[in-house]
Design a protein around this motif. Sequence first.
Motif, PDB file in Angstrom:
ATOM      1  N   GLU A  16       0.846  -1.191   0.000  1.00  0.00           N
ATOM      2  CA  GLU A  16       0.000   0.000   0.000  1.00  0.00           C
ATOM      3  C   GLU A  16       0.880   1.239   0.000  1.00  0.00           C
ATOM      4  O   GLU A  16       1.993   1.223   0.528  1.00  0.00           O
ATOM      5  N   LEU A  51      -2.497   8.076  -4.534  1.00  0.00           N
ATOM      6  CA  LEU A  51      -3.566   7.131  -4.203  1.00  0.00           C
ATOM      7  C   LEU A  51      -4.301   6.675  -5.454  1.00  0.00           C
ATOM      8  O   LEU A  51      -4.627   5.493  -5.602  1.00  0.00           O
ATOM      9  N   ARG A  52      -4.560   7.605  -6.376  1.00  0.00           N
ATOM     10  CA  ARG A  52      -5.243   7.235  -7.618  1.00  0.00           C
ATOM     11  C   ARG A  52      -4.367   6.307  -8.471  1.00  0.00           C
ATOM     12  O   ARG A  52      -4.865   5.370  -9.092  1.00  0.00           O
ATOM     13  N   TYR A  54      -2.203   4.196  -7.339  1.00  0.00           N
ATOM     14  CA  TYR A  54      -2.235   2.894  -6.689  1.00  0.00           C
ATOM     15  C   TYR A  54      -3.545   2.171  -7.017  1.00  0.00           C
ATOM     16  O   TYR A  54      -3.563   0.970  -7.269  1.00  0.00           O
ATOM     17  N   ALA A  55      -4.645   2.913  -7.056  1.00  0.00           N
ATOM     18  CA  ALA A  55      -5.961   2.319  -7.314  1.00  0.00           C
ATOM     19  C   ALA A  55      -6.081   1.777  -8.733  1.00  0.00           C
ATOM     20  O   ALA A  55      -6.893   0.886  -8.981  1.00  0.00           O
ATOM     21  N   GLU A  62     -12.062  -2.345  -3.829  1.00  0.00           N
ATOM     22  CA  GLU A  62     -10.724  -2.025  -3.323  1.00  0.00           C
ATOM     23  C   GLU A  62     -10.190  -0.758  -3.994  1.00  0.00           C
ATOM     24  O   GLU A  62      -9.663   0.126  -3.333  1.00  0.00           O
ATOM     25  N   LYS A  65     -12.094   2.358  -2.744  1.00  0.00           N
ATOM     26  CA  LYS A  65     -11.683   2.788  -1.406  1.00  0.00           C
ATOM     27  C   LYS A  65     -10.543   3.800  -1.507  1.00  0.00           C
ATOM     28  O   LYS A  65     -10.569   4.842  -0.856  1.00  0.00           O
ATOM     29  N   TRP A  66      -9.563   3.531  -2.362  1.00  0.00           N
ATOM     30  CA  TRP A  66      -8.421   4.424  -2.503  1.00  0.00           C
ATOM     31  C   TRP A  66      -8.812   5.700  -3.234  1.00  0.00           C
ATOM     32  O   TRP A  66      -8.322   6.790  -2.915  1.00  0.00           O
ATOM     33  N   GLN A  69     -10.550   7.963  -0.759  1.00  0.00           N
ATOM     34  CA  GLN A  69      -9.585   8.629   0.126  1.00  0.00           C
ATOM     35  C   GLN A  69      -8.904   9.793  -0.590  1.00  0.00           C
ATOM     36  O   GLN A  69      -8.689  10.849  -0.002  1.00  0.00           O
ATOM     37  N   ALA A  70      -8.590   9.592  -1.868  1.00  0.00           N
ATOM     38  CA  ALA A  70      -7.968  10.668  -2.651  1.00  0.00           C
ATOM     39  C   ALA A  70      -8.912  11.861  -2.750  1.00  0.00           C
ATOM     40  O   ALA A  70      -8.485  13.013  -2.613  1.00  0.00           O
TER      41      ALA A  70
END
Length: 108
Positions: A16, A51-52, A54-55, A62, A65-66, A69-70
């Motif tokens: 993560e 974060l984007r 990573y998503a 899943e 969720k990221w 948060q972004a």
Amino acid sequence: MTDVIEEIVVVGKRPEPLISFPAINCPDTILPTKKDLFEAFDGAASFPARLRAYAEGLAGDEAQKWIDQAEQIDELLEGIKDALSQWDPKNNHPYIPGKEWEKLISRL
């Protein structure tokens, strides 16, 4: 007889993203310096994009969720930017609560 391995599949969990707000150091003063604040907010401004990114490699809930948060961090940073914008030299009408009340009472 020699065995032939046709395919090897390695499944691992992606780490993560590490998101942490940098500490604001004020060793010689009570308040942080301009440099301290810049470094803190400049680092925080990169969080949503990280974060984007990573998503993108995830699926469904899943990934969402990221992304959520972004978006929350984007909204928080926009709120801070709006609050600080009253001190922008280009702002011709800064919001000063005492002055706003004075204007309202004067109009009565």
